[in-house]
Enzyme design. Structure first.
Site, short mmCIF file in Angstrom:
data_model
loop_
_atom_site.label_atom_id
_atom_site.label_comp_id
_atom_site.label_asym_id
_atom_site.label_seq_id
_atom_site.Cartn_x
_atom_site.Cartn_y
_atom_site.Cartn_z
N TYR A 54 0.59 -1.26 0.09
CA TYR A 54 -0.06 0.24 -0.28
C TYR A 54 0.90 1.48 -0.12
CZ TYR A 54 -3.67 -3.37 1.64
OH TYR A 54 -4.43 -4.52 1.90
N LEU A 192 -16.88 -4.47 2.53
CA LEU A 192 -18.90 -3.39 2.18
C LEU A 192 -18.15 -3.70 0.48
CD1 LEU A 192 -18.26 0.01 4.74
CD2 LEU A 192 -18.98 -1.65 4.24
N ASN A 243 -18.87 2.98 10.82
CA ASN A 243 -18.48 1.36 10.83
C ASN A 243 -18.50 1.17 12.04
OD1 ASN A 243 -18.50 1.97 8.25
ND2 ASN A 243 -16.57 2.10 7.75
#
Ligand SMILES: NC(=O)c1ccc[n+]([C@@H]2O[C@H](COP(=O)([O-])OP(=O)(O)OC[C@H]3O[C@@H](n4cnc5c(N)ncnc54)[C@H](OP(=O)(O)O)[C@@H]3O)[C@@H](O)[C@H]2O)c1
Length: 278
Positions: A54, A192, A243
């Site tokens: 990442y 999700l 969340n």
């Protein structure tokens, strides 16, 4: 006024207690990532998911430091690059990751993908085991391992986790069965379905019945499953706050069954180096 910290629930696998809800950080970089991590910790998240791939471990490290939360309270995961799975590379890679993350240890080190270059699993897991013995890594795991390969990993090392794509549109029956048999955590990534869950009529209907939004319904459905953790990514404060706020409503058995019935083998992550999926 800052929100009061929320305490998330935990699961226990192989005697290790882990917060079920974590913050995913893929595609977050720069100050936005640093701030997302700091904000999440203030909101009560105690589990952060990053990866060498990442390119944001330094930002995650700065966010952790800026939060003022004690390092020992946070469950921090990073992942080895698929092209760095030789033993010497594993050691070097981890030492760079720790420097970026500004910490002496990670809680969980994952093999991000099965080796695309045929590096033996025993070599990589052997090197990871040594890092664990040295105290730089608390626990070992894998990611994107289908059940057959995850079984091989379990024969070679004390693996506690397989992080895989899992959401209402993609079931993981073989891995959930393995998790029950071998006391393994399944960490749901893209929980999700990268936002697609927000548009599903059934999820919207259930959400409306609870005065919630579909993301909260999906997270609650996942986190109700005993050995499942989830790491949704949210770049806005509002989404991060929503969340983490999923533990004060209950889905009915009928609603859980209906959500499970949405499975349609729909995968959002399937790169050229992916293994043969279950
Ligand atoms: N091991 C692996 O190979 C692997 C692969 C993929 C992902 N992962 C991990 O899993 C994490 C999550 O997966 P992901 O980033 O692919 O997708 P995801 O978490 O399923 O979805 C993220 C999307 O959902 C939106 N969202 C989040 N909370 C929301 C809410 N409450 N209401 C409405 N929309 C909401 C986000 O919007 P905003 O950003 O605008 O808030 C973003 O567009 C990654 O960040 C990474 O840590 C691991």
């Amino acid at each position: 006024m800052p929100r009061e910290a929320t305490h998330t629930t935990t699961l226990t696998v192989q005697g290790v207690e882990i917060p079920k809800l974590g913050l995913g950080t893929w595609q977050m970089t720069g100050y936005a990532c640093e701030e997302a991590v700091r904000d999440a910790l203030e909101l009560g998240y105690r589990h952060i998911d990053t990866a060498r791939m990442y390119g944001n471990e330094a930002e995650v490290g700065r966010g952790l430091a800026a939060s003022g939360v004690d390092r020992g309270e946070v469950f921090l995961t990073t992942k080895l690059l698929p092209q760095n799975l030789r033993a010497a590379e594993v050691r070097r890679h981890l030492s760079d990751s720790l420097a970026h993350l500004r910490t002496d240890f990670v809680d969980l080190l994952l093999i991000h993908w099965p080796s695309p270059d045929g590096v033996p699993l025993a070599e990589t897991l052997g090197a990871m085991r040594k890092l664990q013995e040295a105290g730089c890594v608390r626990h070992l795991g894998v990611s994107n391992f289908p059940a057959k390969t995850a079984r091989e990993a379990l024969e070679l090392a004390p693996v506690i986790c397989d992080q895989v794509e899992y959401h209402p549109f993609l079931g993981q029956p073989a891995l959930l069965q393995l998790a029950r048999e071998r006391d393994l955590m399944i960490t749901a990534y893209s929980p999700l379905a990268q936002g697609a869950a927000m548009h599903e009529p059934l999820l919207r209907e259930i959400a409306e019945a609870h005065g919630r939004n579909p993301a909260q319904v999906v997270l609650r459905w996942l986190l109700d499953q005993p050995q499942v953790a989830a790491v949704p990514k949210a770049s806005s404060h509002e989404h991060r706050a929503a969340n983490v706020d999923v533990f004060d409503f209950e889905l009915t058995d009928e609603q859980r069954g209906a959500i499970a019935g949405l499975q349609r083998d729909e995968r959002t992550i399937d790169p050229s180096w992916a293994p043969d999926w279950d």
